[in-house]
Design an enzyme around this catalytic site. Structure first.
Site, short mmCIF file in Angstrom:
data_model
loop_
_atom_site.label_atom_id
_atom_site.label_comp_id
_atom_site.label_asym_id
_atom_site.label_seq_id
_atom_site.Cartn_x
_atom_site.Cartn_y
_atom_site.Cartn_z
N PHE A 15 -20.72 5.78 -18.71
CA PHE A 15 -20.89 7.03 -18.18
C PHE A 15 -20.17 7.99 -19.35
O PHE A 15 -19.16 8.13 -19.66
CB PHE A 15 -20.20 7.18 -17.00
CG PHE A 15 -20.46 8.52 -16.39
CD1 PHE A 15 -21.59 8.65 -15.55
CD2 PHE A 15 -19.58 9.72 -16.52
CE1 PHE A 15 -21.99 9.72 -14.95
CE2 PHE A 15 -19.97 10.89 -15.78
CZ PHE A 15 -21.08 10.90 -14.93
N ASP A 69 -15.53 8.20 -25.95
CA ASP A 69 -15.29 9.08 -24.80
C ASP A 69 -13.96 8.82 -24.21
O ASP A 69 -13.92 7.90 -23.45
CB ASP A 69 -16.60 8.89 -23.95
CG ASP A 69 -16.64 9.60 -22.78
OD1 ASP A 69 -15.53 10.08 -22.40
OD2 ASP A 69 -17.83 9.68 -22.20
N LYS A 88 -11.29 16.41 -18.67
CA LYS A 88 -10.58 16.04 -17.36
C LYS A 88 -9.23 16.44 -17.37
O LYS A 88 -8.83 17.43 -17.25
CB LYS A 88 -10.97 14.64 -17.02
CG LYS A 88 -12.15 14.27 -16.40
CD LYS A 88 -12.12 12.67 -16.13
CE LYS A 88 -13.75 12.13 -15.56
NZ LYS A 88 -13.75 12.94 -14.18
#
Length: 401
Positions: A136, A221, A250
């Site tokens: 993702f 990532d 995040k």
């Protein structure tokens, strides 16, 4: 105006289906809703609230910067952005930083940079991107195509081309796919949304070696694994593998929207003036809050404590499982953990999530078969114990029907 869950259905686009609960206040690892009911937060806004709710360092940074300057376009730079960039480069392999608003935007920048680097240095044909099933990387059309979950990318028409997927930890198949036409490999150093799947040492080392062999960039990532989540500042530092490009978001802002891409000067020079940009990237408010979060997390004692707290979770989940026999294993690292449901409860992760909410615990899922926990990195031990006690009540509800 009456603000309730029904108002969501009236005024919001229906791509989310939020809980009936509307939180209105948070402090540390506790949250209170409109009715005054209390919840223990094991979700952390999906690995975002790395210092919990309303941490004094972040609140003070926001207040102080809010009295100075809020926004400038990238026609000018600003002090918080420069300070944060210097701290990120001092603490990592990265030599230069690009700021964005989110993980998806940081990943978009990384993918565009990789393509531009390959075309500038090699040829127009060196464009293949290899990524991994169940990965993702965000919800822009490029990043959702690179992410290995067709359910998120199908149904929007023709996708960006020359993107290939392979199973995570399948080094043999990966080795057959990579070639001199591969410009980049994008991967999570621990898959998050795909089910909290860690890499084997052989796999992660092999990917790095094959990227070097074929002159392909390795993009990590670290949107979910970064800023202390695994017990290292960034997960790559605990794997003895260094990427060429790293993305972070995040937890970087501890709850304030910000993302960043880190890379070397040699690679970064291919994003020349005008080739990419972001209106809010490097926003002074966001960078000031992120600097406070980064300063707090980038501490040896705090990071060591993340690993200690991991063991508290593992011990507590093992005790619950001994009673109820619902998990086949607990995967993950640091405070990015996934309890994998066994065959008897296969596909019922959401049932455990809903039951947790009824007992005052905020948890997550990672797919249909994994209950995920991404609490604050500084969650007190007593909140871990209390939250696990609530989770046990939820497990008992599901087991007993």
């Amino acid at each position: 105006m009456q603000v309730n869950r029904e108002l969501f259905n009236e005024v919001m686009v229906p791509n989310y289906n939020p809980s009936e609960v509307i939180p209105v206040k948070g402090k540390g690892s506790r949250v209170w809703d409109q009715k005054g009911d209390e919840y223990i937060d094991f979700a952390g806004g999906i690995a975002v609230n790395c210092l919990g709710h309303c941490h004094p360092a972040l609140v003070n940074a926001l207040k102080e910067q809010g009295e100075k300057i809020w926004h400038l376009s990238n026609v000018m730079t600003n002090e918080p952005a420069l300070r944060l960039a210097k701290k990120l480069t001092d603490a990592t392999f990265g030599e230069q930083v690009y700021f964005a608003n989110s993980g998806a935007e940081a990943n978009e920048a990384a993918l565009k940079l990789a393509r531009r680097w390959a075309i500038d240095n090699y040829s127009e044909e060196k464009t293949q991107i290899i990524a991994f099933n169940k990965g993702f990387h965000g919800r822009t059309f490029f990043t959702v195509t690179v992410g290995g979950q067709a359910a998120y990318s199908d149904g929007f028409g023709p996708k960006p081309q020359d993107v290939t997927h392979v199973d995570y930890n399948d080094l043999e198949t990966f080795a057959k796919l990579i070639s001199d036409k591969t410009c980049a490999v994008m991967m999570e150093p621990l898959q998050g949304e795909g089910g909290i799947i860690p890499p084997t040492n052989e796999f992660i080392q092999g990917v790095r070696e094959l990227c070097d062999k074929h002159n392909a960039l390795l993009i990590f990532d670290e949107v979910q694994t970064g800023v202390g989540r695994t017990g290292d500042l960034y997960a790559y530092q605990g794997l003895n593998v260094t990427p060429d490009i790293l993305t972070t978001a995040k937890a970087l802002g501890g709850g304030f929207p910000i993302g960043a891409m880190l890379t070397t000067k040699e690679i970064a020079k291919h994003l020349k003036i005008g080739t990419h940009g972001s209106t809010y990237g490097g926003n002074p408010l966001a960078c000031a809050v992120a600097e406070a979060a980064f300063d707090t997390v980038n501490d040896a004692q705090l990071l060591a404590d993340v690993k200690r707290k991991e063991q508290l979770f593992r011990d507590g989940l093992a005790a619950i499982n001994e009673k109820y026999n619902v998990f086949s294993e607990v995967r993950g690292k640091g405070l990015l953990l996934g309890a994998v449901l066994n065959e008897q409860f296969n596909g019922r992760a959401r049932d455990f999530l809903v039951a947790s909410g009824k007992h005052g615990l905020m948890a997550l899922v990672a797919g249909t078969n994994v209950v995920r926990f991404t609490p604050s990195l500084v969650i007190p031990d007593e909140d871990i114990q209390a939250g696990l006690a609530r989770f046990e009540l939820a497990v008992a509800d599901v087991v007993n029907g």
